[in-house]
Design a protein around this motif. Structure first.
Motif, PDB file in Angstrom:
ATOM      1  N   GLU A   1      22.862 -14.344 -13.779  1.00  0.00           N
ATOM      2  CA  GLU A   1      23.645 -14.831 -12.641  1.00  0.00           C
ATOM      3  C   GLU A   1      23.196 -16.243 -12.310  1.00  0.00           C
ATOM      4  O   GLU A   1      21.996 -16.561 -12.381  1.00  0.00           O
ATOM      5  CB  GLU A   1      23.420 -13.939 -11.411  1.00  0.00           C
ATOM      6  N   VAL A   2      24.170 -17.070 -11.939  1.00  0.00           N
ATOM      7  CA  VAL A   2      23.857 -18.461 -11.592  1.00  0.00           C
ATOM      8  C   VAL A   2      23.152 -18.478 -10.236  1.00  0.00           C
ATOM      9  O   VAL A   2      23.669 -17.949  -9.258  1.00  0.00           O
ATOM     10  CB  VAL A   2      25.162 -19.292 -11.528  1.00  0.00           C
ATOM     11  N   THR A   3      21.958 -19.065 -10.188  1.00  0.00           N
ATOM     12  CA  THR A   3      21.220 -19.068  -8.919  1.00  0.00           C
ATOM     13  C   THR A   3      21.427 -20.362  -8.125  1.00  0.00           C
ATOM     14  O   THR A   3      21.114 -20.419  -6.944  1.00  0.00           O
ATOM     15  CB  THR A   3      19.709 -18.850  -9.159  1.00  0.00           C
ATOM     16  N   ASP A   4      21.925 -21.388  -8.784  1.00  0.00           N
ATOM     17  CA  ASP A   4      22.237 -22.632  -8.061  1.00  0.00           C
ATOM     18  C   ASP A   4      23.433 -23.273  -8.773  1.00  0.00           C
ATOM     19  O   ASP A   4      23.318 -23.726  -9.907  1.00  0.00           O
ATOM     20  CB  ASP A   4      21.029 -23.574  -8.068  1.00  0.00           C
ATOM     21  N   ALA A   5      24.570 -23.273  -8.101  1.00  0.00           N
ATOM     22  CA  ALA A   5      25.819 -23.717  -8.756  1.00  0.00           C
ATOM     23  C   ALA A   5      26.159 -25.171  -8.444  1.00  0.00           C
ATOM     24  O   ALA A   5      27.277 -25.623  -8.722  1.00  0.00           O
ATOM     25  CB  ALA A   5      26.960 -22.812  -8.334  1.00  0.00           C
ATOM     26  N   THR A   6      25.196 -25.911  -7.912  1.00  0.00           N
ATOM     27  CA  THR A   6      25.469 -27.304  -7.513  1.00  0.00           C
ATOM     28  C   THR A   6      26.154 -28.101  -8.624  1.00  0.00           C
ATOM     29  O   THR A   6      27.094 -28.852  -8.381  1.00  0.00           O
ATOM     30  CB  THR A   6      24.142 -28.020  -7.158  1.00  0.00           C
ATOM     31  N   ARG A   7      25.680 -27.919  -9.848  1.00  0.00           N
ATOM     32  CA  ARG A   7      26.226 -28.740 -10.948  1.00  0.00           C
ATOM     33  C   ARG A   7      27.670 -28.387 -11.279  1.00  0.00           C
ATOM     34  O   ARG A   7      28.432 -29.250 -11.709  1.00  0.00           O
ATOM     35  CB  ARG A   7      25.343 -28.587 -12.188  1.00  0.00           C
ATOM     36  N   ILE A   8      28.025 -27.126 -11.078  1.00  0.00           N
ATOM     37  CA  ILE A   8      29.423 -26.731 -11.313  1.00  0.00           C
ATOM     38  C   ILE A   8      30.292 -27.323 -10.202  1.00  0.00           C
ATOM     39  O   ILE A   8      31.346 -27.905 -10.460  1.00  0.00           O
ATOM     40  CB  ILE A   8      29.566 -25.200 -11.385  1.00  0.00           C
ATOM     41  N   GLU A   9      29.785 -27.190  -8.977  1.00  0.00           N
ATOM     42  CA  GLU A   9      30.526 -27.762  -7.840  1.00  0.00           C
ATOM     43  C   GLU A   9      30.728 -29.261  -8.018  1.00  0.00           C
ATOM     44  O   GLU A   9      31.780 -29.809  -7.683  1.00  0.00           O
ATOM     45  CB  GLU A   9      29.774 -27.498  -6.531  1.00  0.00           C
ATOM     46  N   ALA A  10      29.721 -29.913  -8.589  1.00  0.00           N
ATOM     47  CA  ALA A  10      29.784 -31.368  -8.734  1.00  0.00           C
ATOM     48  C   ALA A  10      30.877 -31.807  -9.715  1.00  0.00           C
ATOM     49  O   ALA A  10      31.374 -32.930  -9.649  1.00  0.00           O
ATOM     50  CB  ALA A  10      28.427 -31.901  -9.196  1.00  0.00           C
ATOM     51  N   ALA A  11      31.270 -30.913 -10.625  1.00  0.00           N
ATOM     52  CA  ALA A  11      32.279 -31.278 -11.630  1.00  0.00           C
ATOM     53  C   ALA A  11      33.705 -30.945 -11.174  1.00  0.00           C
ATOM     54  O   ALA A  11      34.681 -31.314 -11.823  1.00  0.00           O
ATOM     55  CB  ALA A  11      31.985 -30.539 -12.945  1.00  0.00           C
ATOM     56  N   LYS A  12      33.791 -30.257 -10.048  1.00  0.00           N
ATOM     57  CA  LYS A  12      35.092 -29.745  -9.591  1.00  0.00           C
ATOM     58  C   LYS A  12      36.126 -30.857  -9.395  1.00  0.00           C
ATOM     59  O   LYS A  12      37.271 -30.747  -9.855  1.00  0.00           O
ATOM     60  CB  LYS A  12      34.890 -28.969  -8.283  1.00  0.00           C
TER      61      LYS A  12
ATOM     62  N   ASP B   1      27.873 -31.278 -16.936  1.00  0.00           N
ATOM     63  CA  ASP B   1      26.500 -30.784 -16.978  1.00  0.00           C
ATOM     64  C   ASP B   1      26.465 -29.429 -16.285  1.00  0.00           C
ATOM     65  O   ASP B   1      26.304 -29.349 -15.077  1.00  0.00           O
ATOM     66  CB  ASP B   1      25.563 -31.781 -16.287  1.00  0.00           C
ATOM     67  N   PHE B   2      26.689 -28.394 -17.068  1.00  0.00           N
ATOM     68  CA  PHE B   2      26.638 -27.026 -16.537  1.00  0.00           C
ATOM     69  C   PHE B   2      25.315 -26.362 -16.922  1.00  0.00           C
ATOM     70  O   PHE B   2      25.251 -25.156 -17.124  1.00  0.00           O
ATOM     71  CB  PHE B   2      27.823 -26.185 -17.067  1.00  0.00           C
ATOM     72  N   ASN B   3      24.296 -27.162 -17.028  1.00  0.00           N
ATOM     73  CA  ASN B   3      22.971 -26.612 -17.340  1.00  0.00           C
ATOM     74  C   ASN B   3      22.376 -26.031 -16.057  1.00  0.00           C
ATOM     75  O   ASN B   3      21.467 -26.600 -15.460  1.00  0.00           O
ATOM     76  CB  ASN B   3      22.090 -27.731 -17.897  1.00  0.00           C
TER      77      ASN B   3
END
Ligand code: AMP
Length: 395
Positions: free
Chosen positions: A29-40, A19-21
């Motif tokens: 620019e990505v203002t909140d990268a929580t979802r990317i971090e969550a997939a790491k 979920d990279f929405n």
């Protein structure tokens, strides 16, 4: 429940629904990268296991192929966060995508273009799902935020991976956390439901009455209960047509042995504004011209006692209009109470709807046991629904 641990990824290509929405500003620019971090964690585990990763996601609500919704905008952020090079292909099915996957080597990551550039994605189109399934050997679902949707990439695709599908680490943790609250919980169990309206939480309340020992009803919702019980709520938010329902909930709670806690006092304001005049009032005696916008000091104390009695805590919804500083105190106090209980060994889960925003804003995200990443998906799980994306892996 199959997870990454059940597979050997050596020389395998994992097709992962992430979920990279993520929110983007006008410079993309990505203002909140929580979802990317969550997939790491899932991506790294597969790469370390000798596999490669094909990532698929949606971004926003495009109408056909619209460049502003292209996932290429976030490639650099993914690289930075995951710490490996990320290749990108500007399609998610068809020849181009298949060629990019064929060229993908062990240890590499490929990001596909936005799934929602095809309307087939949200329609759950089987032929489209079949095309996606050509892009990997093992299907991994790690997108909790869309697990309640029967879309091609979240659900329908799973049928093409009989015996070769599993949950990613994020989704597995989401499922375990909610299970720890609803089914395998240490007693006493407490649910805190706040937010604006009873009507949006009714199914949640009815489902969790069977699972909890204590229920705190806070926020705007509480006024419907107070008025139904004969109190005067002034101009506070109140759903008159839900008063009977509120009384029925209290009756059901009594029958089920659930202790219900409602605020006893409020911070009342003479206007829905941060600069309004305020006073502390008995919640049952709010005059016209005044509205309750936050839990009062006595209520905060009462809730602190309840929270610290419990071993399992679910928190959904703020206790006041936390977006305005003047009415954030009750929500912050509750955060502190849950922090204390968690330090003393309670399991605390925050999630569903917008609760996560409040928790993050006040710095409690690291202090609770788990913060759910999926608003709608979490609410549906709390309502007792089976989510199609989860079901498709379990089948
Ligand atoms: P929900 O999405 O249902 O969890 O509701 C969250 C919203 O409820 C937040 O935007 C809060 O500002 C709002 N809210 C909480 N308490 C009150 C209240 N006493 N009066 C009006 N709105 C409230």
């Amino acid at each position: 429940m199959k997870t990454l641990k059940d597979f050997n990824f050596e020389n395998k290509k994992a097709i992962i629904r992430v979920d990279f929405n993520v929110p983007l500003n006008d410079k993309f620019e990505v203002t909140d990268a929580t979802r990317i971090e969550a997939a790491k964690s899932t991506i790294i585990e597969i790469l370390e296991g000798g596999g490669s990763c094909v990532l698929m996601s949606h971004l926003g609500r495009p109408k056909g192929k619209q460049d502003e919704f292209s996932l290429r905008h976030i490639v650099d952020d993914i690289k930075k966060i995951i710490g490996v090079n990320v290749k990108f292909v500007d399609d998610c099915v068809g020849e181009k995508a298949e060629e990019a996957v064929a060229n993908l080597e062990k240890g590499e990551v490929l990001l596909l273009e936005n799934l929602r550039f095809y309307s087939e994605e949200e329609k759950g189109d089987v032929a489209f799902a079949k095309q996606l399934s050509n892009l990997g050997d093992i299907y991994v679902n790690d997108a909790f935020g869309t697990a309640h949707r029967a879309h091609a990439s979240t659900t329908i695709i799973a049928q093409f991976f009989e015996g070769n599908k599993c949950f990613g680490n994020l989704l597995a943790r989401e499922i375990e956390s909610i299970d720890k609250v609803l089914n395998n919980s240490e007693k006493p169990v407490l649910a805190i439901l706040g937010g604006a309206k009873v009507s949006s939480k009714i199914t949640v309340i009815e489902n969790i009455l069977d699972k909890v020992d204590h229920l705190i009803i806070g926020g705007g919702m509480s006024f419907t209960f107070i008025k139904a019980l004969g109190g005067t709520v002034g101009d506070s938010i109140c759903e008159d047509d839900k008063m009977e329902l509120a009384l029925d909930i209290l009756k059901q709670a009594k029958e089920k042995g659930v202790e219900v806690h409602i605020p006893v006092d409020v911070i009342a304001a003479d206007d829905f504004s941060n600069d309004a005049n305020t006073q502390i009032l008995d919640i049952t005696k709010i005059p016209d011209g005044w509205q309750g916008l936050d839990a009062g000091p006595k209520s905060r104390e009462n809730f602190d006692v309840v929270v610290n009695k419990c071993k399992t805590i679910l928190w959904n919804g703020p206790l006041g209009v936390f977006e305005m500083e003047a009415f954030a105190g009750g929500t912050i106090a509750l955060g502190h109470s849950i922090d204390k209980a968690t330090k003393n060994g309670a399991f605390s889960l925050v999630g569903g709807g917008d609760s996560v925003a409040a928790v993050k804003q006040f710095g409690f995200a690291e202090k609770v046991s788990y913060v759910s990443t999926g608003g709608g998906a979490m609410l549906e799980m709390l309502e007792g629904q089976t989510l199609p994306g989860i079901d498709a892996i379990l089948k």
